[in-house]
Design an enzyme around this catalytic site. Structure first.
Site, short mmCIF file in Angstrom:
data_model
loop_
_atom_site.label_atom_id
_atom_site.label_comp_id
_atom_site.label_asym_id
_atom_site.label_seq_id
_atom_site.Cartn_x
_atom_site.Cartn_y
_atom_site.Cartn_z
N ILE A 238 26.01 44.43 32.84
CA ILE A 238 26.88 44.75 33.97
C ILE A 238 26.05 45.30 35.11
CG2 ILE A 238 28.71 46.28 34.81
CD1 ILE A 238 29.85 44.11 33.08
N LYS A 239 26.26 44.76 36.30
CA LYS A 239 25.61 45.29 37.50
C LYS A 239 26.68 45.97 38.35
CE LYS A 239 23.64 44.87 41.83
NZ LYS A 239 24.22 44.81 43.18
N GLN A 240 26.43 47.23 38.69
CA GLN A 240 27.44 48.02 39.40
C GLN A 240 26.76 48.95 40.40
OE1 GLN A 240 30.26 48.59 40.92
NE2 GLN A 240 31.41 48.28 39.01
#
Length: 353
Positions: A238-240
């Site tokens: 996940i990229k956040q």
């Protein structure tokens, strides 16, 4: 980079970032990054052998090889932000080969970019650094512009050019989000079938998420739930954006909350806010990489990068995905910045909070 340099960049905030102890969710409950993460976490999943190999290919490359951490160079801004705006600071990067060279010289685990950029140099470089093909984008030439991610190619094309992973963005909260969720879930399923890993940019987009002068697009509770949807559709990473506020659900008055979300699962400390994102990633079973953010001047970029890396690492994240701070500089300066980020993850004295 020496511990002395890190302390110099942090200044009077060094204790705030380096000595904080997280008293919300205990670090012992997390599945934190480690060299054996494939054997410890991923081998228990339904990911096929080829996908496990693709994940290990990313984890086993660059200066952070076999640490469990990753440093990824993302350059999709030519579509997402317009090419002129993105590359005016350094026109060198209009040429796709220089983007890939920066990732290699910078010791990155992988390079993430558009179909066109990676396809232009695939035969020369796909075996030299792991490719992550970004399969959808929000193009800015439609007027008036609306937040809508559309596919720019196919999963099979990414596989054909030798990519080990695909990346995609979903604008959670937007009018288009339901279509994007269904579309990307199907794309991720096919990518896994072909043996590629999946990375999801979990972004929020809704004008209503700004209220009373506050911007909740990076609120821990909203981004945490976006992450949770992302791992539900089987994103492997996940990229956040790093959270800098909380209480979005309460302020905007929607969704469902529990008081313990704010009193026991988080505080206003940036490390605790980031940890809330990570626990929504199945307690860290799915790794969290945070965004490096936009570029300012050289000193501020270096300081911001170090702080973001420290917060991510101490919260339990698996690395940084840093683009504009690196490619909107000379090649040498970009390499130095990427190496600085990596040095934080290599520094064993910077531990889980």
């Amino acid at each position: 980079m020496s511990q002395k340099k890190i302390l110099e960049l942090l200044g009077n905030k060094s204790d705030f970032y380096l000595k904080h102890t997280c008293k919300t969710v205990d670090k012992k409950l997390l599945h934190s990054p480690c060299p054996s993460v494939i054997d410890d976490v991923w081998v228990n999943t339904d990911r096929n052998i080829q996908t496990l190999r693709s994940l290990q290919t990313i984890l086993g490359h660059g200066r952070l090889a076999n640490t469990g951490y990753v440093s990824i160079l993302p350059v999709d801004q030519g579509i997402e932000h317009t090419a002129g705006a993105s590359f005016a600071a350094n026109p060198l990067y209009f040429d796709p080969e220089n983007i890939i060279k920066l990732a290699i010289e910078g010791g990155c685990n992988a390079v993430a970019s558009t179909y066109g950029v990676l396809a232009a140099m695939a035969r020369k470089y796909a075996h030299k650094i792991p490719f992550i093909v970004k399969i959808n984008h929000n193009e800015l030439l439609t007027y008036p512009n609306t937040p809508k991610q559309i596919l720019f190619g196919t999963v099979k094309e990414a596989w054909n050019m030798g990519a080990v992973a695909i990346g995609a963005t979903i604008y959670f909260g937007s009018e288009d989000s339901r279509r994007e969720i269904i579309e990307i879930a199907e794309a991720f399923e096919y990518a896994h079938e072909l043996g590629m890993a999946t990375i999801l940019w979990c972004y929020l987009r809704n004008d209503a998420f700004k209220k009373d002068g506050m911007d909740y697009h990076s609120s821990a509770d909203l981004t945490g739930q976006a992450n949770h949807i992302g791992v539900t559709i089987k994103a492997d990473i996940i990229k956040q954006k790093l959270p800098n506020i909380n209480g979005g659900f309460i302020s905007i008055k929607f969704g469902k909350t529990n008081p313990k979300m704010y009193s026991e699962l988080s505080t206003d400390h940036p490390i605790d806010l980031c940890r809330y994102q990570i626990i929504n990633n199945y307690m860290g079973r799915v790794g969290l990489i945070n965004s490096g953010g936009e570029s300012h001047d050289e000193y501020d970029d270096l300081k911001d990068a170090v702080i973001t890396a420290i917060v991510n690492k101490r919260a339990g994240g698996m690395g940084l995905i840093c683009g504009r701070k690196a490619f909107q500089k000379t090649m040498k300066e970009g390499v130095e910045l990427l190496n600085t980020i990596q040095d934080v993850y290599l520094d064993k004295s910077i531990t889980l909070a």
